[in-house]
Design a protein around this motif. Structure first.
Motif, mmCIF file in Angstrom:
data_model
loop_
_atom_site.group_PDB
_atom_site.id
_atom_site.type_symbol
_atom_site.label_atom_id
_atom_site.label_comp_id
_atom_site.label_asym_id
_atom_site.label_seq_id
_atom_site.Cartn_x
_atom_site.Cartn_y
_atom_site.Cartn_z
ATOM 1 N N TRP A 81 0.826 -1.215 0.000
ATOM 2 C CA TRP A 81 0.000 0.000 0.000
ATOM 3 C C TRP A 81 0.861 1.265 0.000
ATOM 4 O O TRP A 81 0.676 2.151 -0.835
ATOM 5 C CB TRP A 81 -0.916 -0.001 1.221
ATOM 6 N N GLN A 92 -0.801 7.926 4.683
ATOM 7 C CA GLN A 92 -2.100 8.168 4.066
ATOM 8 C C GLN A 92 -2.045 9.282 3.030
ATOM 9 O O GLN A 92 -3.077 9.692 2.486
ATOM 10 C CB GLN A 92 -3.136 8.520 5.138
ATOM 11 N N GLY A 104 -1.504 2.479 -2.919
ATOM 12 C CA GLY A 104 -2.603 3.118 -2.207
ATOM 13 C C GLY A 104 -3.017 4.429 -2.845
ATOM 14 O O GLY A 104 -2.161 5.242 -3.210
ATOM 15 N N MET A 115 -5.896 2.548 4.027
ATOM 16 C CA MET A 115 -5.940 1.126 3.677
ATOM 17 C C MET A 115 -7.015 0.350 4.423
ATOM 18 O O MET A 115 -7.199 -0.834 4.186
ATOM 19 C CB MET A 115 -4.575 0.465 3.882
ATOM 20 N N VAL A 121 -9.626 1.237 -0.804
ATOM 21 C CA VAL A 121 -9.048 -0.081 -1.096
ATOM 22 C C VAL A 121 -9.513 -0.588 -2.455
ATOM 23 O O VAL A 121 -8.705 -1.025 -3.285
ATOM 24 C CB VAL A 121 -9.431 -1.099 0.006
ATOM 25 N N SER A 124 -8.020 1.496 -5.295
ATOM 26 C CA SER A 124 -6.582 1.252 -5.439
ATOM 27 C C SER A 124 -6.320 -0.081 -6.127
ATOM 28 O O SER A 124 -5.461 -0.196 -7.012
ATOM 29 C CB SER A 124 -5.901 1.269 -4.063
#
Length: 325
Positions: A81, A92, A104, A115, A121, A124
């Motif tokens: 991620w 983030q 991510g 995530m 999610v 992504s």
């Protein structure tokens, strides 16, 4: 749309909100998310549904990854991620995540790539696949690049086929493998010793019945295997959307036109009871006629057998209840 917004609000405000929603409501949320991300990435909804279904099944039985909290079960590890070289695996920030090669992304437009957020999610994951293309051959490449396991890709392709064919997510119905109004008997034989071909244990339940009694699919699924095995004789294997493999052995024969890759439904006739097996192709009669029924579970790394007897008793009871109505 108002109902969807209310359900999303309920789910996002409570960690265990899934327990407050019906399966139909949860599937409505999932389908809405699949369709929303499909519109953005051009990855078909049934592809996203298949991957999500596969991973939800895996997360239920694996202890080395976090349990699912939202309605989406896809798990993207922190290093994938945020990027393996990222010093902050809880990053983030979409910009720094991209800088370090993470996948991510911000899927809901709040400026964060979280995530543990369903939209982030799913978006992504879909964006990762979209880099390979949205046709089936390129999607296979994308799936293998993500999972690095041929069997996982094969199972997901089966799920895709089912969801695309039926057009909805409610594919959990089951059926007893023999018509309940026929003459049959069975007990829990899982784990019993077997000697032919070498010492081994019995990985299934034997259902004794007369030659020619119809054998039925126990699930919605894809025929993964059909043919001869020196132990099981004429046998069929069907994979359902729970990553469970249903094994039917010692058949007398197959239903007309049954073939590998075929979609089947609960109760659909796939063959008939026989006594084939324990030798070269065509061997029969070395034991009384019966159906050997087995169940195997895939956890993303390996596959193992488990006792089908409790499931058979449940499906049998439910069918008798339907018969009485």
């Amino acid at each position: 749309m108002l109902l969807l917004a209310a359900l999303l609000s309920l789910f996002s405000s409570h960690a265990n909100a899934s327990s407050q929603l019906t399966e139909q409501q949860i599937n409505h949320l999932r389908m809405s998310l699949y369709k929303k991300v499909e519109a953005i990435t051009q990855i078909p909804w049934y592809v996203l549904a298949a991957c999500d279904q596969y991973e939800r099944n895996v997360r239920k039985i694996k202890n080395d990854i976090p349990k699912q909290k939202g309605v989406i079960g896809i798990y993207i590890p922190p290093d994938k991620w945020a990027g393996t070289a990222n010093p902050n695996l809880n990053d983030q920030n979409p910009v720094s995540i991209q800088l370090f090669g993470g996948i991510g992304m911000d899927g809901n437009g709040d400026g964060k790539a979280q995530m543990d957020h369903d939209e982030d999610v799913l978006y992504s994951f879909a964006h990762f696949l979209s880099k390979y293309g949205n046709d089936i051959e390129n999607l296979k490449i994308g799936l293998w690049s993500y999972y690095h396991r041929d069997k996982t890709v094969g199972i997901i392709l089966g799920h895709m086929k089912l969801f695309k064919h039926f057009g909805h997510l409610q594919l959990n119905e089951h059926a007893f493998p023999l018509p309940v109004r026929t003459d049959y008997s069975y007990r829990d034989t899982w784990g019993d010793a077997r000697g032919w071909g070498g010492r081994r244990i019995h990985e299934g339940t034997d259902i004794f019945a007369h030659y020619g009694v119809p054998v039925r699919s126990t699930c919605y699924g894809i025929v993964e295997m059909k043919g001869w095995n020196r132990y099981g004789g004429w046998r069929i294997g069907i994979r359902d959307i729970q990553n469970t493999y249903h094994y039917f052995a010692h058949l007398n024969g197959f239903a007309k036109d049954i073939h590998v890759g075929q979609i089947v439904k609960p109760g659909q006739i796939i063959g008939s009871v026989g006594s084939s097996g324990y030798g070269p192709p065509g061997t029969s009669g070395k034991f009384p006629p019966h159906l050997h029924y087995g169940m195997y579970k895939d956890n993303g790394k390996t596959e193992w057998s488990f006792d089908p007897y409790p499931h058979l008793k449940l499906w049998e009871r439910l069918e008798w209840q339907k018969e009485k109505k």
